[in-house]
Structure formats: structure tokens, C-alpha cells
Enzyme design. Structure first.
Site, mmCIF file in Angstrom:
data_model
loop_
_atom_site.group_PDB
_atom_site.id
_atom_site.type_symbol
_atom_site.label_atom_id
_atom_site.label_comp_id
_atom_site.label_asym_id
_atom_site.label_seq_id
_atom_site.Cartn_x
_atom_site.Cartn_y
_atom_site.Cartn_z
ATOM 1 N N GLU A 160 0.821 -1.214 0.000
ATOM 2 C CA GLU A 160 0.000 0.000 0.000
ATOM 3 C C GLU A 160 0.860 1.271 0.000
ATOM 4 O O GLU A 160 0.532 2.228 -0.686
ATOM 5 C CB GLU A 160 -0.947 0.007 1.201
ATOM 6 C CG GLU A 160 -2.058 -1.019 1.110
ATOM 7 C CD GLU A 160 -3.018 -0.790 -0.047
ATOM 8 O OE1 GLU A 160 -3.303 0.371 -0.390
ATOM 9 O OE2 GLU A 160 -3.491 -1.790 -0.621
ATOM 10 N N ASP A 211 -6.345 8.580 -0.404
ATOM 11 C CA ASP A 211 -5.870 7.539 0.509
ATOM 12 C C ASP A 211 -4.684 8.111 1.279
ATOM 13 O O ASP A 211 -3.813 8.758 0.683
ATOM 14 C CB ASP A 211 -5.423 6.295 -0.260
ATOM 15 C CG ASP A 211 -6.579 5.507 -0.856
ATOM 16 O OD1 ASP A 211 -7.737 5.752 -0.461
ATOM 17 O OD2 ASP A 211 -6.318 4.648 -1.703
#
Length: 148
Positions: free
Chosen positions: A54, A71
Site C-alpha cells: 500500500e 488515501d
């Protein structure tokens, strides 16, 4: 003299977010202390693998998505539902400012990630985990890190 004093004051007040990029083993220790090992059935290796894919263990990563949301941080937690970009934002299931997910103190990010795993379909929330970690041997991710 007065100008130098003002510049010094401005320098003290300006805050620069330095990227904090953790090592795999440092994260393994932090995650283990935070109770992530086997949290909701997911091994420590799953958490370390997910954080790598991620954010590459970088706490300051911000990714703007096509839908206009962002994000944030080491777990790439989305602003649409999970954190607040503004004080008036209604949806914030983690009850945390998105900026709090960008610091080297991982407390808020870990609490929010636990909430995501518990309230959604486990780690399926994270595409990096689904693509690179799900169903794979996770033992290598904590190998040599002195965590049990």
C-alpha cells in the site's frame, strides 16, 4: 536584527512533514505491540505485506483517486468513509482527521485499520493485500525481525 528575529520565528513556526519510512522489522515490532498479530485471524505477516504494497512503509503517502477522495498514510486509508479531511465531513467511521494518518505515530492509523478489518470484509479493503498477499505464505515478512 529585527528581520533575522522574524525569520527565526517563522522557521520555528513552519512545520515540515518529513517522510517516515519504516523498515520491515521496525514495523513488525510496532504492529506486534499493537496487537495486530492474528487480529481478526490475520497474521502479522499479512499486515506487514499489506503495508508494503500500500505505501512501501511510508507514513506520508497521499494518493488522490479518480473519485476525488484521497488515501492516506502507511495503510492508505480513504478519506471518503474512514477519515475527516474537514471538520464538517459527515462520514468518518474512524473519527480521526486524515492528517493524523500521515504521522510517524502509527496509533491512529492502526486503530483505524483494525476498525476497517473488523467492520468490512477483513483485509479485502486493501487492493495491495488482495493482489500480492492474500493466500500466500506470510512467514517471510517477519523473518529475522525478532518477533514471535
Amino acid at each position: 536584527m529585527k528581520a533575522a528575529g522574524i525569520l527565526a520565528l517563522i522557521g520555528c513556526l513552519a512545520t515540515v512533514t518529513e517522510p517516515k519510512i519504516y523498515t520491515r522489522c521496525k514495523l513488525a515490532k510496532i504492529f506486534a505491540r499493537a496487537g495486530l498479530d492474528n487480529y481478526q485471524g490475520f497474521s502479522l505477516g499479512n499486515w506487514i505485506c499489506m503495508a508494503y504494497y500500500e505505501s512501501h512503509y511510508n507514513t506520508t503517502v497521499e494518493t488522490v483517486l479518480e473519485d476525488g477522495s484521497t488515501d492516506y498514510g502507511i495503510f492508505q486509508i480513504n478519506s471518503y468513509s474512514w477519515c475527516r479531511r474537514t471538520k464538517l465531513q459527515e462520514k468518518s467511521h474512524c473519527h480521526v482527521a486524515c492528517s493524523a494518518l500521515l504521522t510517524d505515530d502509527l496509533t491512529d492509523a492502526i486503530i483505524c485499520a483494525k476498525k476497517i478489518v473488523k467492520e468490512t470484509e477483513g483485509m479485502n479493503y486493501w487492493q495491495g493485500w488482495k493482489k500480492h498477499c492474500e493466500g500466500k505464505d506470510m512467514s517471510e515478512w517477519k523473518k529475522g525481525c525478532e518477533v514471535s
